[in-house]
Write an enzyme that holds these catalytic residues in place. Structure first.
Site, PDB file in Angstrom:
ATOM      1  N   HIS A 193     -34.101  49.235  61.836  1.00  0.00           N
ATOM      2  CA  HIS A 193     -34.149  50.412  60.969  1.00  0.00           C
ATOM      3  C   HIS A 193     -34.032  51.671  61.815  1.00  0.00           C
ATOM      4  CE1 HIS A 193     -36.196  47.716  57.817  1.00  0.00           C
ATOM      5  NE2 HIS A 193     -34.934  47.934  57.473  1.00  0.00           N
ATOM      6  N   ALA A 194     -33.027  52.481  61.465  1.00  0.00           N
ATOM      7  CA  ALA A 194     -32.618  53.583  62.323  1.00  0.00           C
ATOM      8  C   ALA A 194     -33.730  54.596  62.609  1.00  0.00           C
ATOM      9  CB  ALA A 194     -31.412  54.281  61.697  1.00  0.00           C
ATOM     10  N   ARG A 195     -34.517  54.940  61.589  1.00  0.00           N
ATOM     11  CA  ARG A 195     -35.487  56.032  61.755  1.00  0.00           C
ATOM     12  C   ARG A 195     -36.752  55.612  62.484  1.00  0.00           C
ATOM     13  NH1 ARG A 195     -36.660  56.341  55.269  1.00  0.00           N
ATOM     14  NH2 ARG A 195     -37.790  54.384  55.052  1.00  0.00           N
ATOM     15  N   GLU A 196     -36.924  54.327  62.751  1.00  0.00           N
ATOM     16  CA  GLU A 196     -38.149  53.841  63.376  1.00  0.00           C
ATOM     17  C   GLU A 196     -38.012  53.924  64.895  1.00  0.00           C
ATOM     18  OE1 GLU A 196     -38.489  49.998  61.402  1.00  0.00           O
ATOM     19  OE2 GLU A 196     -38.542  50.966  59.436  1.00  0.00           O
ATOM     20  N   ARG A 248     -32.247  54.969  57.350  1.00  0.00           N
ATOM     21  CA  ARG A 248     -32.842  53.641  57.583  1.00  0.00           C
ATOM     22  C   ARG A 248     -31.794  52.540  57.784  1.00  0.00           C
ATOM     23  NH1 ARG A 248     -37.296  50.110  55.689  1.00  0.00           N
ATOM     24  NH2 ARG A 248     -36.483  48.351  54.527  1.00  0.00           N
ATOM     25  N   ASN A 262     -32.462  44.532  57.240  1.00  0.00           N
ATOM     26  CA  ASN A 262     -33.594  43.611  57.081  1.00  0.00           C
ATOM     27  C   ASN A 262     -33.726  43.091  55.643  1.00  0.00           C
ATOM     28  OD1 ASN A 262     -35.457  42.268  58.730  1.00  0.00           O
ATOM     29  ND2 ASN A 262     -37.173  43.471  57.910  1.00  0.00           N
ATOM     30  N   ARG A 263     -32.645  43.202  54.894  1.00  0.00           N
ATOM     31  CA  ARG A 263     -32.522  42.520  53.599  1.00  0.00           C
ATOM     32  C   ARG A 263     -31.235  41.702  53.560  1.00  0.00           C
ATOM     33  NH1 ARG A 263     -36.593  44.501  53.972  1.00  0.00           N
ATOM     34  NH2 ARG A 263     -37.897  45.714  52.522  1.00  0.00           N
ATOM     35  N   HIS A 315     -40.682  47.018  64.275  1.00  0.00           N
ATOM     36  CA  HIS A 315     -40.497  48.079  63.281  1.00  0.00           C
ATOM     37  C   HIS A 315     -41.635  49.086  63.397  1.00  0.00           C
ATOM     38  CE1 HIS A 315     -37.515  46.029  60.488  1.00  0.00           C
ATOM     39  NE2 HIS A 315     -37.837  45.053  61.317  1.00  0.00           N
ATOM     40  N   SER A 316     -41.582  50.121  62.554  1.00  0.00           N
ATOM     41  CA  SER A 316     -42.722  51.012  62.353  1.00  0.00           C
ATOM     42  C   SER A 316     -42.610  51.536  60.922  1.00  0.00           C
ATOM     43  CB  SER A 316     -42.689  52.181  63.349  1.00  0.00           C
ATOM     44  OG  SER A 316     -41.727  53.144  62.966  1.00  0.00           O
ATOM     45  N   TYR A 317     -43.573  52.214  60.346  1.00  0.00           N
ATOM     46  CA  TYR A 317     -44.903  52.396  60.847  1.00  0.00           C
ATOM     47  C   TYR A 317     -45.874  51.717  59.910  1.00  0.00           C
ATOM     48  CZ  TYR A 317     -45.225  56.059  57.207  1.00  0.00           C
ATOM     49  OH  TYR A 317     -45.202  56.734  56.015  1.00  0.00           O
ATOM     50  N   TYR A 363     -45.400  43.604  51.687  1.00  0.00           N
ATOM     51  CA  TYR A 363     -44.862  43.420  50.340  1.00  0.00           C
ATOM     52  C   TYR A 363     -43.923  42.215  50.311  1.00  0.00           C
ATOM     53  CZ  TYR A 363     -41.955  46.949  52.824  1.00  0.00           C
ATOM     54  OH  TYR A 363     -41.275  47.662  53.784  1.00  0.00           O
ATOM     55  N   GLU A 393     -45.157  45.975  62.924  1.00  0.00           N
ATOM     56  CA  GLU A 393     -45.041  47.370  62.501  1.00  0.00           C
ATOM     57  C   GLU A 393     -45.935  48.166  63.435  1.00  0.00           C
ATOM     58  OE1 GLU A 393     -42.838  48.552  59.888  1.00  0.00           O
ATOM     59  OE2 GLU A 393     -44.159  48.328  58.163  1.00  0.00           O
TER      60      GLU A 393
HETATM   61  C1  9B3 Z   1     -39.664  43.118  55.507  1.00  0.00           C
HETATM   62  C2  9B3 Z   1     -39.162  41.839  55.486  1.00  0.00           C
HETATM   63 CL1  9B3 Z   1     -37.983  41.369  54.327  1.00  0.00          CL
HETATM   64  C3  9B3 Z   1     -39.595  40.885  56.412  1.00  0.00           C
HETATM   65  N1  9B3 Z   1     -39.107  39.620  56.406  1.00  0.00           N
HETATM   66  N2  9B3 Z   1     -40.521  41.236  57.329  1.00  0.00           N
HETATM   67  C4  9B3 Z   1     -40.991  42.488  57.362  1.00  0.00           C
HETATM   68  C5  9B3 Z   1     -40.587  43.478  56.461  1.00  0.00           C
HETATM   69  C6  9B3 Z   1     -41.144  44.843  56.537  1.00  0.00           C
HETATM   70  C7  9B3 Z   1     -40.160  45.878  57.045  1.00  0.00           C
HETATM   71  C8  9B3 Z   1     -39.039  46.087  56.018  1.00  0.00           C
HETATM   72  O1  9B3 Z   1     -37.938  45.670  56.295  1.00  0.00           O
HETATM   73  O2  9B3 Z   1     -39.261  46.675  54.955  1.00  0.00           O
HETATM   74  C9  9B3 Z   1     -40.914  47.107  57.308  1.00  0.00           C
HETATM   75 SE1  9B3 Z   1     -39.903  48.622  57.740  1.00  0.00          SE
HETATM   76 ZN    ZN Z   2     -38.395  48.694  59.525  1.00  0.00          ZN
HETATM   77 ZN    ZN Z   3     -41.726  49.813  58.539  1.00  0.00          ZN
END
Ligand code: 9B3
Ligand code: ZN
Ligand code: ZN
Length: 429
Positions: free
Chosen positions: A182-185, A240, A257-258, A310-312, A362, A384
């Site tokens: 994620h770019a902003r982290e 991001r 990350n999706r 990642h952060s935060y 989440y 994170e």
């Molecule tokens: C999200 C997913 Cl899909 C995963 N497998 N593990 C951690 C996260 C949290 C990060 C996200 O991509 O939203 C936090 Se920036």
């Molecule tokens: Zn992230």
């Molecule tokens: Zn994060």
């Protein structure tokens, strides 16, 4: 005399009518806690209809009652947004009154400032500087460091992995760390640089890193999303996703990350290209995702541990994020992150939450850690890093060393556990 007075008043009418602070409305980050479902709906609207950047949660979908929302509000939408909140009796606090000053502080290149006491690793670096650093690190450590090109980004920037390897013991296992999905982290790439520097400096003098490197090679990808990272330095600090374009939409970027193939694009991701959690057209549709997935597929027999940084919010997460089901070695993973969080608390007095992603942060599909786990890498984690919202993505450079040292402690704690569990003891020479 009277004429002069009238003249003076007319000349300064704008200043007299406008309260002084209006002339200098700034970007701000607001903390807002909706108390009712109506307020939740209004906040969801604000964050989608106006030019704002949602810091927390990652998508309006997750906004819920009695949970803090962190919203970056640029100067030009500040009045409209605040009016709207006021009209609906939604209270807010200013979390950051001066994000622009913080951004300036983070991008200032004080390497030439003789008064600056911070080292290279205690500053943030542009993508160009990181490429130069990768090159120099290899040249300065030709016996230990190899640079591997694993692919290129959408905008054709190279994706370099550093391989740290201190000996050629047969059947050596490996650990993978990626940063900057994620770019902003920004603290994330800073951590990858920190880790490499620490390993090269303290191999042979710190017993833990020596033990780890004696038993496994380390593959480090400092910037998984170079296009996005570059964009946060030049254009939009809050970006991001990656920067890929698609014929069917004017919106740019996929949430990398999706984009991995783990319950891809189910609840917790979006098929709408304009959202921050857009999953892409299909699993591994993005060149960055594909490069990482291909590399790990071809090294899956040696890679034992997967870390994504990642952060935060200060969390040590493990699979699954994409389902509420428990991972097969859940209790083993829980034990590891619990110990790592305990060590951080003991040495740095900082609290890290820990647990499977779906319950701890989440429910979210398509993440790299879940995918790596399903590939067979049984020790798979997402960290994170700092902080918990004080500065959010704009963590000042003066906090880099603490943030990285505590994450390093967590990596070492977990890696040592894995070495202990799985490696045959080193035979004395
Ligand atoms: C999200 C997913 Cl899909 C995963 N497998 N593990 C951690 C996260 C949290 C990060 C996200 O991509 O939203 C936090 Se920036
Ligand atoms: Zn992230
Ligand atoms: Zn994060």
């Amino acid at each position: 005399m009277k004429a002069l007075l009238i003249f003076f008043v007319l000349m300064n009418l704008d200043k007299l009518l406008k309260p002084a602070h209006c002339a200098e409305i700034q970007d701000q980050v607001l903390s807002i806690t909706p108390k009712t479902q109506e307020q939740v709906d209004i906040l969801k609207n604000v964050s989608t209809q106006y030019e704002t950047a949602l810091w927390q949660p990652v998508s309006p979908h997750y906004i819920k009652e009695d949970t803090q929302v962190h919203l970056f509000v640029p100067a030009n939408s500040s009045e409209t947004v605040k009016d709207l909140l006021k009209r609906h009796a939604i209270t807010h606090e200013v979390l950051l009154a001066n994000p622009n000053e913080l951004i300036e502080m983070q991008t200032r290149n004080d390497s030439t400032d003789p008064r600056s006491s911070s080292t290279f690793y205690e500053r943030y670096h542009s993508l160009e500087d990181i490429y130069i650093w990768i090159n120099r690190t290899q040249q300065d450590n030709p016996d230990t460091v190899k640079v591997i090109l694993i692919g290129s980004s959408f905008e054709k920037r190279p994706l370099y992995v550093l391989k740290l390897s201190v000996n050629n013991r047969p059947n050596k296992k490996a650990m993978w760390i990626d940063c900057g999905i994620h770019a902003r982290e920004w603290i994330s790439p800073a951590f990858c640089l920190w880790f490499v520097q620490y390993s090269l400096s303290f191999y042979q003098s710190n017993k833990d890193i020596t033990n780890i490197l004696d038993n496994m090679d380390v593959y480090i990808l400092p910037v998984l999303n170079p296009d996005g990272y570059h964009y946060t330095w030049t254009t939009n600090r809050m970006w991001r996703k990656n920067r890929s374009t698609n014929m069917s939409t004017k919106c740019i970027g996929v949430d990398l990350n999706r984009n991995f193939d783990a319950n891809w694009c189910t609840e917790g991701a979006s098929d709408q290209p304009c959202t921050e959690i857009y999953c892409g057209a299909f699993p591994e549709s993005e060149p960055e995702t594909q490069a990482v997935a291909d590399f790990l597929r071809s090294h899956k027999d040696i890679v034992q541990i997967y870390f994504s940084i990642h952060s935060y919010s200060q969390m040590l997460l493990f699979p699954y994020s994409c389902t509420l089901e428990e991972a097969e070695n859940h209790s083993e993973l829980l034990e590891m992150v619990k110990e790592a969080a305990g060590q951080i608390h003991r040495y740095y007095r900082n609290i890290y939450k820990y647990g499977p992603g779906a319950n701890t942060i989440y429910l979210a599909p398509g993440g790299s850690d879940d995918w790596a786990y399903k590939l067979g890498i049984k020790y798979s984690f997402t960290f994170e890093l700092q902080d918990r919202g004080r500065y959010g993505f704009l963590l000042p450079p003066s906090h880099i060393s603490d943030a990285c040292n505590e994450a390093l402690l967590a990596v070492k704690t977990i890696a040592l556990k894995v070495v202990e569990k799985t490696q045959a003891p080193t035979t004395p020479a």
